[in-house]
Enzyme design. Structure first.
Site, short mmCIF file in Angstrom:
data_model
loop_
_atom_site.label_atom_id
_atom_site.label_comp_id
_atom_site.label_asym_id
_atom_site.label_seq_id
_atom_site.Cartn_x
_atom_site.Cartn_y
_atom_site.Cartn_z
N THR A 1 32.58 45.04 39.00
CA THR A 1 33.03 46.41 39.24
C THR A 1 33.17 47.16 37.92
OG1 THR A 1 34.17 45.85 41.27
CG2 THR A 1 35.08 47.68 40.03
N GLY B 1 37.40 46.58 49.56
CA GLY B 1 38.19 45.99 48.47
C GLY B 1 39.23 46.97 47.95
N THR C 1 39.71 45.50 38.30
CA THR C 1 38.58 44.69 38.78
C THR C 1 39.09 43.30 39.08
OG1 THR C 1 36.47 43.67 38.22
CG2 THR C 1 37.92 44.19 36.38
N GLY C 2 38.56 42.68 40.12
CA GLY C 2 39.01 41.33 40.44
C GLY C 2 38.99 41.10 41.94
N GLY D 1 39.82 41.74 45.12
CA GLY D 1 40.41 42.95 45.69
C GLY D 1 41.55 42.74 46.66
#
Ligand code: ASP
Length: 334
Positions: free
Chosen positions: A201, A231, A252-253, A255
């Site tokens: 992302t 997400g 980011t990660g 979600g």
């Protein structure tokens, strides 16, 4: 007499905006700031070829240049985050725009959000399929519709009505994402996501010369997402938030965990209601999210000029710029 009157008038005029006077005390705040990310995850030196490493750094630097050019000439934080994210959406190395990950069915569905810290106006889209720059679609939702969040076909239709650039869904496909999708589909259980534990992302946060902050995030989501999964990226307060009273955040990660923790808003809330520094606030919220089982990273910028990263993964594609210069990094130890 007249001179005294003029002096008094000047005094009143100079004192009418104590807030802005305070912002510039001691000239501590840098004129502007830009921070970007291109995803976090198991990003280690042995996982990237020298060519990939160089291409990612160059792409991050191009995005920083695009956003910096806006801020340097006195443009808004909002324009800067949009410009930086557009560049990353165009770059196939990241999970946004061209190069986004495939859904379970094998197509691309984008999520994006943008937020203006001045008045907390926000725009977001989920499941858009033909707009070249989903971040710009999110901005149009914010500016040209009475809504905050549009989905799927409606978002696509609004995009056409707004005259935004349309491309076939195949434009977003890349061989590497197809390979990841095929691997995902070939696994005995296609239940577990994040096949390479690498989230791509993209996002940007900025502080402009006026002291305003803004945030933007854009993504394809997770490889193999299905059932209309959404997400954190386009969810205001989870993956994206901006508030001049606190900070701007892009995440980011994994979600699902960012949504449960309300990461982006929670960081801003800590900045408003505790004495935490930006780093402390972000680290605390990320630790709480980690305790739920999630991993990932955030970028944060404050109206006071702090700009920080916080991530609990081995690496995060990231970069920042100010009048003092630009820098990019990939691995955790940089
Ligand atoms: N946070 C995104 C999502 O869950 C994924 C990413 O960061 O790459 O959709």
């Amino acid at each position: 007499m007249l001179a005294r009157l003029l002096l008094a008038l000047a005094g009143v005029l100079l004192m009418t905006d104590p807030a802005s006077a305070q912002r510039f005390v001691g000239n501590e705040r840098p004129a502007w700031r830009l921070v970007i990310h291109g995803g976090a995850g198991v990003i280690q030196r042995d996982r990237l070829t020298p060519e990939q490493d160089a291409a990612i750094r160059a792409a991050l630097d191009r995005a920083l240049q695009a956003g910096s050019a806006v801020l340097e000439r006195g443009g808004s934080a909002l324009d800067a985050v949009e410009a930086a994210v557009q560049l990353l959406e165009d770059d196939p190395n990241f999970n946004a725009g061209r190069g986004a990950v495939f859904t379970y069915e094998g197509s691309i569905e984008h999520d994006a959000a943008i937020m203006d810290g001045r008045d907390r106006r926000a725009g977001a889209v989920t499941g858009s399929t033909h707009t070249r720059h989903p971040v710009t679609l999110a901005r149009r939702v914010m500016e040209n519709s009475p809504h905050v969040f549009l989905r799927g076909l409606g978002a696509d239709q609004f995009s056409v009505e707004q005259g935004l650039e349309q491309v076939p869904n195949e434009y977003f496909h890349t061989p590497e994402r197809r390979r990841q999708w095929e691997e995902f589909r070939a696994r005995p259980s296609a239940e577990a996501f994040d096949i390479d534990l690498k989230y791509g992302t993209v996002g940007a946060v900025a502080l402009d010369r006026e002291g305003n902050v803004a945030a933007a995030t854009s993504t394809g989501g997770l490889t193999g997402k299905r059932w209309g999964r959404i997400g954190d990226s386009p969810i205001i307060g989870a993956g994206t938030y901006a508030d001049n009273r606190a900070c701007a955040v892009s995440a980011t990660g994994a979600g699902e965990f960012f949504i449960r923790e309300g990461v982006a808003h929670e960081i801003c809330a800590r900045l408003r209601f505790t004495r935490d520094s930006a780093q402390q606030a972000a680290d605390t919220v990320m630790a709480e999210m980690r305790a739920l089982g999630g991993t990932g990273g955030v970028i944060v910028v404050t109206p006071g000029g702090d700009s920080i990263y916080s991530f609990n993964t081995p690496g995060m594609y990231r970069g920042q710029a100010s009048p003092a210069g630009r820098s990019v990094a990939i691995y955790g130890d940089e």
